[in-house]
Design a protein around this motif. Structure first.
Motif, PDB file in Angstrom:
ATOM      1  N   GLY A  25       0.783  -1.222   0.000  1.00 18.47           N
ATOM      2  CA  GLY A  25       0.000   0.000   0.000  1.00 18.47           C
ATOM      3  C   GLY A  25       0.816   1.273   0.000  1.00 18.47           C
ATOM      4  N   ASN A  26       2.087   1.208   0.433  1.00 16.13           N
ATOM      5  CA  ASN A  26       2.888   2.425   0.586  1.00 16.13           C
ATOM      6  C   ASN A  26       4.160   2.469  -0.243  1.00 16.13           C
ATOM      7  OD1 ASN A  26       1.253   3.803   2.588  1.00 16.13           O
ATOM      8  ND2 ASN A  26       1.896   2.217   4.027  1.00 16.13           N
ATOM      9  N   PHE A  27       4.660   1.322  -0.680  1.00 14.37           N
ATOM     10  CA  PHE A  27       5.892   1.300  -1.470  1.00 14.37           C
ATOM     11  C   PHE A  27       5.594   1.740  -2.907  1.00 14.37           C
ATOM     12  CE2 PHE A  27       8.959  -1.403  -4.042  1.00 14.37           C
ATOM     13  CZ  PHE A  27      10.017  -0.515  -3.901  1.00 14.37           C
ATOM     14  N   LEU A  28       6.185   2.847  -3.312  1.00 14.36           N
ATOM     15  CA  LEU A  28       5.914   3.421  -4.636  1.00 14.36           C
ATOM     16  C   LEU A  28       6.887   2.945  -5.710  1.00 14.36           C
ATOM     17  CD1 LEU A  28       5.190   7.120  -3.564  1.00 14.36           C
ATOM     18  CD2 LEU A  28       3.557   5.250  -3.906  1.00 14.36           C
ATOM     19  N   GLY A  29       8.009   2.343  -5.282  1.00 10.04           N
ATOM     20  CA  GLY A  29       9.009   1.878  -6.235  1.00 10.04           C
ATOM     21  C   GLY A  29      10.357   2.503  -5.954  1.00 10.04           C
ATOM     22  N   GLY A  30      11.229   2.450  -6.941  1.00  7.95           N
ATOM     23  CA  GLY A  30      12.568   3.009  -6.775  1.00  7.95           C
ATOM     24  C   GLY A  30      13.585   2.263  -7.603  1.00  7.95           C
ATOM     25  N   SER A  31      14.838   2.312  -7.154  1.00  3.86           N
ATOM     26  CA  SER A  31      15.932   1.644  -7.846  1.00  3.86           C
ATOM     27  C   SER A  31      16.728   0.821  -6.852  1.00  3.86           C
ATOM     28  CB  SER A  31      16.857   2.666  -8.515  1.00  3.86           C
ATOM     29  OG  SER A  31      16.168   3.403  -9.496  1.00  3.86           O
ATOM     30  N   ILE A  32      17.031  -0.412  -7.239  1.00  3.76           N
ATOM     31  CA  ILE A  32      17.760  -1.308  -6.345  1.00  3.76           C
ATOM     32  C   ILE A  32      18.919  -1.942  -7.093  1.00  3.76           C
ATOM     33  CG2 ILE A  32      17.619  -3.478  -5.052  1.00  3.76           C
ATOM     34  CD1 ILE A  32      14.790  -2.767  -4.269  1.00  3.76           C
ATOM     35  N   VAL A  33      20.087  -1.892  -6.495  1.00  7.18           N
ATOM     36  CA  VAL A  33      21.256  -2.607  -7.006  1.00  7.18           C
ATOM     37  C   VAL A  33      21.333  -3.924  -6.253  1.00  7.18           C
ATOM     38  CG1 VAL A  33      23.755  -2.582  -7.300  1.00  7.18           C
ATOM     39  CG2 VAL A  33      22.460  -0.451  -7.523  1.00  7.18           C
ATOM     40  N   LEU A  34      21.333  -5.017  -6.986  1.00  9.46           N
ATOM     41  CA  LEU A  34      21.336  -6.341  -6.368  1.00  9.46           C
ATOM     42  C   LEU A  34      22.106  -7.319  -7.243  1.00  9.46           C
ATOM     43  CD1 LEU A  34      17.935  -8.126  -7.016  1.00  9.46           C
ATOM     44  CD2 LEU A  34      18.509  -5.960  -8.078  1.00  9.46           C
ATOM     45  N   GLN A  35      22.262  -8.525  -6.765  1.00  8.92           N
ATOM     46  CA  GLN A  35      22.977  -9.558  -7.520  1.00  8.92           C
ATOM     47  C   GLN A  35      22.233  -9.871  -8.816  1.00  8.92           C
ATOM     48  OE1 GLN A  35      23.987 -12.963  -5.144  1.00  8.92           O
ATOM     49  NE2 GLN A  35      24.730 -14.158  -6.858  1.00  8.92           N
ATOM     50  N   TYR A  82       7.634 -19.675 -11.625  1.00  6.52           N
ATOM     51  CA  TYR A  82       7.314 -20.736 -10.682  1.00  6.52           C
ATOM     52  C   TYR A  82       7.059 -20.205  -9.271  1.00  6.52           C
ATOM     53  CZ  TYR A  82       8.994 -24.058 -14.208  1.00  6.52           C
ATOM     54  OH  TYR A  82       9.156 -24.795 -15.353  1.00  6.52           O
ATOM     55  N   ASN A  83       7.609 -19.043  -8.973  1.00  7.85           N
ATOM     56  CA  ASN A  83       7.513 -18.494  -7.619  1.00  7.85           C
ATOM     57  C   ASN A  83       6.267 -17.609  -7.501  1.00  7.85           C
ATOM     58  OD1 ASN A  83       7.833 -16.913  -5.242  1.00  7.85           O
ATOM     59  ND2 ASN A  83      10.045 -17.212  -5.319  1.00  7.85           N
ATOM     60  N   PRO A  84       5.343 -17.940  -6.600  1.00  5.76           N
ATOM     61  CA  PRO A  84       4.125 -17.129  -6.448  1.00  5.76           C
ATOM     62  C   PRO A  84       4.412 -15.660  -6.165  1.00  5.76           C
ATOM     63  CG  PRO A  84       3.912 -19.195  -5.246  1.00  5.76           C
ATOM     64  CD  PRO A  84       5.340 -19.119  -5.708  1.00  5.76           C
ATOM     65  N   TYR A  85       5.459 -15.396  -5.394  1.00  3.57           N
ATOM     66  CA  TYR A  85       5.792 -14.005  -5.081  1.00  3.57           C
ATOM     67  C   TYR A  85       6.213 -13.240  -6.337  1.00  3.57           C
ATOM     68  CZ  TYR A  85       5.484 -14.530  -0.016  1.00  3.57           C
ATOM     69  OH  TYR A  85       5.023 -14.723   1.268  1.00  3.57           O
ATOM     70  N   THR A  86       6.935 -13.915  -7.239  1.00  3.29           N
ATOM     71  CA  THR A  86       7.354 -13.252  -8.474  1.00  3.29           C
ATOM     72  C   THR A  86       6.143 -12.843  -9.299  1.00  3.29           C
ATOM     73  OG1 THR A  86       9.390 -14.575  -8.503  1.00  3.29           O
ATOM     74  CG2 THR A  86       8.795 -13.451 -10.539  1.00  3.29           C
ATOM     75  N   VAL A  87       5.151 -13.730  -9.388  1.00  2.00           N
ATOM     76  CA  VAL A  87       3.897 -13.391 -10.082  1.00  2.00           C
ATOM     77  C   VAL A  87       3.245 -12.193  -9.405  1.00  2.00           C
ATOM     78  CG1 VAL A  87       1.584 -14.185 -10.703  1.00  2.00           C
ATOM     79  CG2 VAL A  87       3.525 -15.771 -10.834  1.00  2.00           C
ATOM     80  N   PHE A  88       3.222 -12.217  -8.082  1.00  2.00           N
ATOM     81  CA  PHE A  88       2.614 -11.126  -7.309  1.00  2.00           C
ATOM     82  C   PHE A  88       3.322  -9.807  -7.607  1.00  2.00           C
ATOM     83  CE2 PHE A  88       1.852  -8.410  -3.724  1.00  2.00           C
ATOM     84  CZ  PHE A  88       0.575  -8.712  -3.295  1.00  2.00           C
ATOM     85  N   PHE A 147       3.739  -4.251  -9.892  1.00  2.00           N
ATOM     86  CA  PHE A 147       4.876  -3.377 -10.188  1.00  2.00           C
ATOM     87  C   PHE A 147       5.418  -3.638 -11.590  1.00  2.00           C
ATOM     88  CE2 PHE A 147       4.740  -3.845  -5.604  1.00  2.00           C
ATOM     89  CZ  PHE A 147       4.932  -2.552  -5.140  1.00  2.00           C
ATOM     90  N   ASP A 148       5.849  -2.568 -12.248  1.00  2.00           N
ATOM     91  CA  ASP A 148       6.609  -2.691 -13.488  1.00  2.00           C
ATOM     92  C   ASP A 148       8.071  -2.859 -13.097  1.00  2.00           C
ATOM     93  OD1 ASP A 148       4.741  -2.510 -15.617  1.00  2.00           O
ATOM     94  OD2 ASP A 148       4.480  -0.375 -15.174  1.00  2.00           O
ATOM     95  N   LEU A 149       8.640  -4.000 -13.425  1.00  2.00           N
ATOM     96  CA  LEU A 149      10.031  -4.291 -13.100  1.00  2.00           C
ATOM     97  C   LEU A 149      10.872  -4.199 -14.370  1.00  2.00           C
ATOM     98  CD1 LEU A 149       9.470  -7.406 -10.794  1.00  2.00           C
ATOM     99  CD2 LEU A 149       9.558  -4.995 -10.141  1.00  2.00           C
ATOM    100  N   LEU A 204      21.178  -3.263 -11.980  1.00  2.00           N
ATOM    101  CA  LEU A 204      20.355  -2.150 -11.530  1.00  2.00           C
ATOM    102  C   LEU A 204      18.921  -2.448 -11.926  1.00  2.00           C
ATOM    103  CD1 LEU A 204      19.886   0.669 -10.372  1.00  2.00           C
ATOM    104  CD2 LEU A 204      20.508   1.623 -12.608  1.00  2.00           C
ATOM    105  N   LEU A 205      18.059  -2.559 -10.929  1.00  2.44           N
ATOM    106  CA  LEU A 205      16.650  -2.885 -11.149  1.00  2.44           C
ATOM    107  C   LEU A 205      15.789  -1.662 -10.848  1.00  2.44           C
ATOM    108  CD1 LEU A 205      14.456  -5.170 -11.604  1.00  2.44           C
ATOM    109  CD2 LEU A 205      14.440  -5.406  -9.109  1.00  2.44           C
ATOM    110  N   ASN A 206      14.934  -1.318 -11.801  1.00  2.00           N
ATOM    111  CA  ASN A 206      13.995  -0.222 -11.600  1.00  2.00           C
ATOM    112  C   ASN A 206      12.611  -0.791 -11.286  1.00  2.00           C
ATOM    113  OD1 ASN A 206      11.972   1.904 -13.439  1.00  2.00           O
ATOM    114  ND2 ASN A 206      13.171   2.673 -11.727  1.00  2.00           N
ATOM    115  N   ILE A 207      11.931  -0.212 -10.300  1.00  2.00           N
ATOM    116  CA  ILE A 207      10.619  -0.681  -9.863  1.00  2.00           C
ATOM    117  C   ILE A 207       9.644   0.493  -9.852  1.00  2.00           C
ATOM    118  CG2 ILE A 207       9.328  -1.820  -8.015  1.00  2.00           C
ATOM    119  CD1 ILE A 207      11.986  -2.950  -6.991  1.00  2.00           C
ATOM    120  N   LYS A 208       8.507   0.332 -10.525  1.00  2.00           N
ATOM    121  CA  LYS A 208       7.464   1.356 -10.512  1.00  2.00           C
ATOM    122  C   LYS A 208       6.129   0.686 -10.205  1.00  2.00           C
ATOM    123  CE  LYS A 208       9.683   4.402 -13.898  1.00  2.00           C
ATOM    124  NZ  LYS A 208       9.580   5.013 -15.251  1.00  2.00           N
ATOM    125  N   ARG A 209       5.420   1.224  -9.248  1.00  2.00           N
ATOM    126  CA  ARG A 209       4.142   0.619  -8.891  1.00  2.00           C
ATOM    127  C   ARG A 209       3.081   0.941  -9.939  1.00  2.00           C
ATOM    128  NH1 ARG A 209       1.138   1.729  -3.254  1.00  2.00           N
ATOM    129  NH2 ARG A 209       0.119   3.361  -4.446  1.00  2.00           N
TER     130      ARG A 209
END
Length: 307
Positions: free
Chosen positions: A163-173, A186-192, A197-199, A220-225
């Protein structure tokens, strides 16, 4: 001097015994060193890539891109998860209204508090992010996250804080980033996550962008709700729906749907939303998952909903 007064045969015997003792001693010392090295290597292998949380982002271009992709404004509250020495934080505070630097390493927390002692719009929080009280108001994240807890961070941000996370940028593996964009989910969370979010994988990041450099590639991953498809109070029910149908990922869409819907309802869903009933259930797109879920809410009695 010890053997010069002995005859030749006794000298030879004594020296042979002495040589054997020296060799045995060297062998024991060598075995100890080998064991120690093996133990150190085994310990090193067990440690996660970012075991100290100290692979600092030193690439100014990467930092600039992460902030630009997140579209930060002077009205935003931004979380920097795993702030380290503040290389990213120092740039965020120039733009955002409120920056929360979260760091678990006590020495680094002390460093951050000294570094930003005069900054009014930076709050330094010393804790593991998994124990952090996430804001109950809209916020963004721009962060080089601790790689070892990536999945936990994603769940907190994109499920628990939907409800509150609007997105952003994350550096990850790079590896877990690539799994987000697999053709079969295969992962339910990935579908969710893809539902709400637009990944976007902006680009790969090499080890040279960090100090010390990690042994793996990053991204570098960009996330937009997206606009919410339904009231987020149904998020747990939606996740349960996905999890139920993905329990046997090799099943066809038709067979999987029949565990919840009647045959006539499955046919209707297929025609209405253009489903390939013979494809594997893991091939459904996020929009198709949403449509099936909304159809369940409409035509299936609540007592038959997955929980």
């Amino acid at each position: 001097d010890l053997v010069k007064d002995l005859d030749t045969s006794r000298q030879t015997k004594y020296l042979n015994k002495l040589l054997i003792r020296i060799l045995l001693h060297l062998q024991v010392e060598f075995s100890i060193q080998v064991f120690t090295c093996k133990k150190l290597l085994m310990t090193k292998k067990k440690l996660p890539v970012r075991f100290t949380g100290q692979h600092f982002t030193i690439d100014k271009v990467l930092i600039k891109d992460a902030i630009r992709q997140a579209n930060i404004s002077n009205q935003d509250t931004v979380l920097d998860i795993g702030a380290g020495k503040g290389f990213l934080t120092v740039h965020l505070l120039k733009i955002a209204n409120n920056v929360v630097a979260i760091e678990n390493d006590t020495a680094l927390v002390e460093h951050l508090r000294k570094l930003f002692s005069d900054a009014r719009n930076v709050q330094v929080v010393g804790c593991d992010f998994r124990n952090f009280a996430v804001p109950k108001f809209p916020f963004k994240v721009v962060s080089n996250i601790p790689y070892g807890i990536t999945s936990d961070i994603f769940k907190i941000l994109m499920f628990e804080s939907l409800g509150n996370f609007l997105g952003g940028s994350i550096v990850l593996q790079l590896e877990p980033t690539q799994k987000l964009f697999s053709r079969k989910l295969y992962n339910p969370y990935t579908v969710f996550y893809h539902t709400f979010f637009d990944l976007k994988l902006v680009y790969e990041v090499g080890p040279e962008s960090f100090f010390p450099p990690p042994t793996v590639k990053s991204a570098l991953l960009n996330i937009k709700r997206k606009q919410l498809f339904f009231d987020f109070k149904f998020k747990a029910k939606y996740l349960a729906f996905i999890s139920c149908l993905l329990e046997k990922p090799d099943l066809s869409v038709k067979t999987a749907l029949k565990s919840i819907f009647r045959k006539s309802q499955v046919r209707s869903i297929s025609e209405k939303f253009g489903l390939n009933l013979n494809a594997q259930i893991v091939c459904l797109s996020p929009s198709q998952w949403v449509n099936c879920f909304l159809e369940m809410l409409e035509v299936v009695p609540e007592k038959f909903h997955p929980s």
